[in-house]
Design a protein around this motif. Structure first.
Motif, PDB file in Angstrom:
ATOM      1  N   MET A 168      -5.001  13.578  -1.548  1.00 59.52           N
ATOM      2  CA  MET A 168      -5.472  12.376  -0.865  1.00 59.52           C
ATOM      3  C   MET A 168      -5.195  12.464   0.638  1.00 59.52           C
ATOM      4  O   MET A 168      -6.067  12.176   1.462  1.00 59.52           O
ATOM      5  CB  MET A 168      -4.799  11.125  -1.437  1.00 59.52           C
ATOM      6  N   PHE A 169      -3.991  12.915   0.999  1.00 60.50           N
ATOM      7  CA  PHE A 169      -3.644  12.982   2.422  1.00 60.50           C
ATOM      8  C   PHE A 169      -4.499  14.020   3.136  1.00 60.50           C
ATOM      9  O   PHE A 169      -4.975  13.782   4.244  1.00 60.50           O
ATOM     10  CB  PHE A 169      -2.163  13.314   2.584  1.00 60.50           C
ATOM     11  N   SER A 170      -4.715  15.182   2.495  1.00 63.02           N
ATOM     12  CA  SER A 170      -5.525  16.222   3.135  1.00 63.02           C
ATOM     13  C   SER A 170      -6.981  15.790   3.261  1.00 63.02           C
ATOM     14  O   SER A 170      -7.678  16.181   4.190  1.00 63.02           O
ATOM     15  CB  SER A 170      -5.432  17.528   2.336  1.00 63.02           C
ATOM     16  N   THR A 171      -7.458  14.966   2.333  1.00 59.01           N
ATOM     17  CA  THR A 171      -8.830  14.468   2.385  1.00 59.01           C
ATOM     18  C   THR A 171      -8.991  13.413   3.473  1.00 59.01           C
ATOM     19  O   THR A 171      -9.991  13.372   4.192  1.00 59.01           O
ATOM     20  CB  THR A 171      -9.246  13.867   1.035  1.00 59.01           C
ATOM     21  N   MET A 172      -7.974  12.561   3.604  1.00 58.92           N
ATOM     22  CA  MET A 172      -8.050  11.476   4.581  1.00 58.92           C
ATOM     23  C   MET A 172      -7.765  11.939   6.000  1.00 58.92           C
ATOM     24  O   MET A 172      -8.109  11.255   6.959  1.00 58.92           O
ATOM     25  CB  MET A 172      -7.076  10.363   4.196  1.00 58.92           C
ATOM     26  N   THR A 173      -7.118  13.108   6.137  1.00 58.03           N
ATOM     27  CA  THR A 173      -6.871  13.662   7.470  1.00 58.03           C
ATOM     28  C   THR A 173      -7.370  15.097   7.502  1.00 58.03           C
ATOM     29  O   THR A 173      -6.582  16.035   7.587  1.00 58.03           O
ATOM     30  CB  THR A 173      -5.369  13.625   7.815  1.00 58.03           C
ATOM     31  N   PRO A 174      -8.686  15.282   7.419  1.00 61.68           N
ATOM     32  CA  PRO A 174      -9.230  16.638   7.356  1.00 61.68           C
ATOM     33  C   PRO A 174      -9.025  17.380   8.666  1.00 61.68           C
ATOM     34  O   PRO A 174      -9.078  16.776   9.735  1.00 61.68           O
ATOM     35  CB  PRO A 174     -10.721  16.400   7.080  1.00 61.68           C
ATOM     36  N   VAL A 226       1.267   7.107  -2.938  1.00 65.74           N
ATOM     37  CA  VAL A 226      -0.190   7.263  -3.004  1.00 65.74           C
ATOM     38  C   VAL A 226      -0.865   5.937  -2.665  1.00 65.74           C
ATOM     39  O   VAL A 226      -1.830   5.894  -1.876  1.00 65.74           O
ATOM     40  CB  VAL A 226      -0.625   7.736  -4.405  1.00 65.74           C
ATOM     41  N   LEU A 227      -0.367   4.859  -3.242  1.00 68.43           N
ATOM     42  CA  LEU A 227      -0.925   3.537  -2.971  1.00 68.43           C
ATOM     43  C   LEU A 227      -0.771   3.176  -1.499  1.00 68.43           C
ATOM     44  O   LEU A 227      -1.702   2.633  -0.875  1.00 68.43           O
ATOM     45  CB  LEU A 227      -0.221   2.490  -3.851  1.00 68.43           C
ATOM     46  N   GLN A 228       0.396   3.491  -0.928  1.00 66.85           N
ATOM     47  CA  GLN A 228       0.623   3.197   0.491  1.00 66.85           C
ATOM     48  C   GLN A 228      -0.315   4.006   1.380  1.00 66.85           C
ATOM     49  O   GLN A 228      -0.871   3.485   2.350  1.00 66.85           O
ATOM     50  CB  GLN A 228       2.070   3.493   0.862  1.00 66.85           C
ATOM     51  N   GLN A 229      -0.482   5.307   1.061  1.00 68.99           N
ATOM     52  CA  GLN A 229      -1.408   6.137   1.833  1.00 68.99           C
ATOM     53  C   GLN A 229      -2.818   5.574   1.774  1.00 68.99           C
ATOM     54  O   GLN A 229      -3.512   5.480   2.788  1.00 68.99           O
ATOM     55  CB  GLN A 229      -1.409   7.575   1.283  1.00 68.99           C
ATOM     56  N   TRP A 230      -3.272   5.220   0.589  1.00 68.94           N
ATOM     57  CA  TRP A 230      -4.634   4.675   0.430  1.00 68.94           C
ATOM     58  C   TRP A 230      -4.799   3.409   1.253  1.00 68.94           C
ATOM     59  O   TRP A 230      -5.796   3.236   1.959  1.00 68.94           O
ATOM     60  CB  TRP A 230      -4.900   4.400  -1.044  1.00 68.94           C
ATOM     61  N   TRP A 231      -3.804   2.527   1.177  1.00 64.44           N
ATOM     62  CA  TRP A 231      -3.874   1.264   1.909  1.00 64.44           C
ATOM     63  C   TRP A 231      -3.844   1.498   3.418  1.00 64.44           C
ATOM     64  O   TRP A 231      -4.578   0.863   4.166  1.00 64.44           O
ATOM     65  CB  TRP A 231      -2.715   0.364   1.485  1.00 64.44           C
ATOM     66  N   PHE A 232      -3.005   2.425   3.863  1.00 60.58           N
ATOM     67  CA  PHE A 232      -2.855   2.710   5.294  1.00 60.58           C
ATOM     68  C   PHE A 232      -4.161   3.231   5.881  1.00 60.58           C
ATOM     69  O   PHE A 232      -4.646   2.734   6.885  1.00 60.58           O
ATOM     70  CB  PHE A 232      -1.732   3.726   5.510  1.00 60.58           C
ATOM     71  N   PHE A 233      -4.749   4.231   5.248  1.00 61.57           N
ATOM     72  CA  PHE A 233      -5.964   4.827   5.788  1.00 61.57           C
ATOM     73  C   PHE A 233      -7.183   3.936   5.572  1.00 61.57           C
ATOM     74  O   PHE A 233      -8.144   4.024   6.333  1.00 61.57           O
ATOM     75  CB  PHE A 233      -6.191   6.209   5.169  1.00 61.57           C
ATOM     76  N   ARG A 234      -7.120   3.091   4.567  1.00 63.24           N
ATOM     77  CA  ARG A 234      -8.226   2.161   4.325  1.00 63.24           C
ATOM     78  C   ARG A 234      -8.277   1.094   5.409  1.00 63.24           C
ATOM     79  O   ARG A 234      -9.358   0.669   5.831  1.00 63.24           O
ATOM     80  CB  ARG A 234      -8.069   1.499   2.958  1.00 63.24           C
ATOM     81  N   ASN A 235      -7.124   0.652   5.887  1.00 63.61           N
ATOM     82  CA  ASN A 235      -7.063  -0.429   6.860  1.00 63.61           C
ATOM     83  C   ASN A 235      -6.914   0.053   8.292  1.00 63.61           C
ATOM     84  O   ASN A 235      -7.077  -0.728   9.225  1.00 63.61           O
ATOM     85  CB  ASN A 235      -5.887  -1.358   6.526  1.00 63.61           C
ATOM     86  N   ASP A 236      -6.580   1.320   8.476  1.00 59.86           N
ATOM     87  CA  ASP A 236      -6.437   1.867   9.824  1.00 59.86           C
ATOM     88  C   ASP A 236      -7.718   2.599  10.192  1.00 59.86           C
ATOM     89  O   ASP A 236      -7.886   3.767   9.892  1.00 59.86           O
ATOM     90  CB  ASP A 236      -5.240   2.809   9.893  1.00 59.86           C
ATOM     91  N   LYS A 237      -8.627   1.886  10.836  1.00 59.77           N
ATOM     92  CA  LYS A 237      -9.922   2.458  11.185  1.00 59.77           C
ATOM     93  C   LYS A 237      -9.924   3.074  12.575  1.00 59.77           C
ATOM     94  O   LYS A 237     -10.921   3.609  13.029  1.00 59.77           O
ATOM     95  CB  LYS A 237     -11.023   1.379  11.121  1.00 59.77           C
ATOM     96  N   LYS A 238      -8.774   2.990  13.271  1.00 60.07           N
ATOM     97  CA  LYS A 238      -8.711   3.536  14.623  1.00 60.07           C
ATOM     98  C   LYS A 238      -8.693   5.056  14.561  1.00 60.07           C
ATOM     99  O   LYS A 238      -8.175   5.636  13.628  1.00 60.07           O
ATOM    100  CB  LYS A 238      -7.448   3.044  15.336  1.00 60.07           C
ATOM    101  N   PRO A 239      -9.234   5.733  15.583  1.00 57.26           N
ATOM    102  CA  PRO A 239      -9.154   7.174  15.594  1.00 57.26           C
ATOM    103  C   PRO A 239      -7.721   7.630  15.720  1.00 57.26           C
ATOM    104  O   PRO A 239      -6.875   6.905  16.242  1.00 57.26           O
ATOM    105  CB  PRO A 239      -9.974   7.570  16.847  1.00 57.26           C
ATOM    106  N   ALA A 240      -7.420   8.816  15.208  1.00 59.29           N
ATOM    107  CA  ALA A 240      -6.041   9.307  15.212  1.00 59.29           C
ATOM    108  C   ALA A 240      -5.498   9.395  16.614  1.00 59.29           C
ATOM    109  O   ALA A 240      -4.327   9.145  16.868  1.00 59.29           O
ATOM    110  CB  ALA A 240      -5.995  10.679  14.540  1.00 59.29           C
ATOM    111  N   VAL A 241      -6.339   9.807  17.591  1.00 61.52           N
ATOM    112  CA  VAL A 241      -5.896   9.861  18.983  1.00 61.52           C
ATOM    113  C   VAL A 241      -7.023   9.341  19.850  1.00 61.52           C
ATOM    114  O   VAL A 241      -8.188   9.373  19.494  1.00 61.52           O
ATOM    115  CB  VAL A 241      -5.542  11.300  19.415  1.00 61.52           C
ATOM    116  N   GLU A 242      -6.667   8.901  21.006  1.00 59.90           N
ATOM    117  CA  GLU A 242      -7.677   8.451  21.958  1.00 59.90           C
ATOM    118  C   GLU A 242      -8.241   9.643  22.674  1.00 59.90           C
ATOM    119  O   GLU A 242      -7.518  10.495  23.194  1.00 59.90           O
ATOM    120  CB  GLU A 242      -7.016   7.489  22.963  1.00 59.90           C
TER     121      GLU A 242
END
Length: 247
Positions: A168-174, A226-242
């Motif tokens: 899940m983490f590798s998919t959400m942060t490719p 796993v639940l925390q990761q899903w929730w974090f990436f689901r609600n954090d729509k900001k780009p990883a860096v500016e």
């Protein structure tokens, strides 16, 4: 030092486990471990959230980092300076994801010791006056699961949960392409892919040698992560860096 650790970490966690065991209908130690794990996860949530934010930020700057390393590959001093400037510009620290995990370590070590010793009656002298001494702890949970002995099924489930978390983490942060640094990126992606399979395998190997209570804790903690990761990436729509445009 050991006494201080026991007073601050071990004894409170041990007393909470026994208190939960006393108040849960049927006095099921498995249910007590699950609730204890949830409580600890909630208490440590700010730290684990900070770690996720840092990991995502570090993942986001990998292309820029590889470009800097490629540009100054023949000048290590200039490369180090450029990398530090990149970290400063992006407000990212390579150690920021490790610090929250290090702060959690005393809690995790104490919980490990509690679950290793918590089913033994000789530890009951560490109970607070207001926590009832149950005498002995019934290690049979859910009517069939002996948590005082290693359990292969729990170990395998823990490994599968660990695999799910890593995938899940590798998919959400490719990983992103890095131009000239593409070869290094490919090597890093290969290493990350190997870790996705290596860590779950190690979880199973270690889990089959530990008491079932510890493996149950690890399974529940991983599922909560796993639940925390899903929730974090689901609600954090900001780009990883500016993205900073050149002037």
């Amino acid at each position: 030092m050991i006494q201080l650790f026991n007073t601050i970490f071990y004894q409170p966690i041990f007393n909470l486990l026994i208190w939960l065991y006393n108040v849960i209908p049927g006095s099921d130690i498995g249910v007590a471990i699950i609730i204890l794990t949830i409580i600890l996860k909630i208490l440590l949530y700010p730290l684990s959230k900070k770690s996720l934010e840092s990991q995502k930020a570090m993942q986001g700057i990998q292309p820029k980092l590889k470009e800097v390393q490629e540009k100054y590959k023949d000048n290590k001093q200039a490369q180090t300076k450029a990398v530090m400037e990149l970290y400063s510009r992006e407000k990212v620290s390579p150690f920021s994801s490790c610090l929250p995990l290090l702060i959690q370590l005393p809690f995790l070590i104490a919980l490990y010791q509690v679950l290793m010793d918590g089913l033994k009656s000789q530890k009951m002298e560490l109970l607070y006056p207001f926590v009832k001494n149950p005498g002995t702890i019934n290690a049979i949970s859910f009517g069939f699961l002996d948590l005082s002995k290693p359990n292969i099924a729990l170990a395998v489930l823990s490994g599968l949960a660990q695999f799910w978390q890593a995938k899940m983490f590798s998919t959400m942060t490719p990983p992103k392409s890095a131009g000239a640094g593409g070869k290094d990126e490919s090597m890093m992606a290969t290493m990350n892919k190997q870790m996705v399979y290596f860590m779950p395998a190690m979880t199973v190997v270690i889990g089959v040698s530990l008491p079932g209570g510890l493996t149950l804790y690890w399974l529940v903690m991983t599922l909560l992560t796993v639940l925390q990761q899903w929730w974090f990436f689901r609600n954090d729509k900001k780009p990883a860096v500016e993205i900073i445009k050149p002037r």
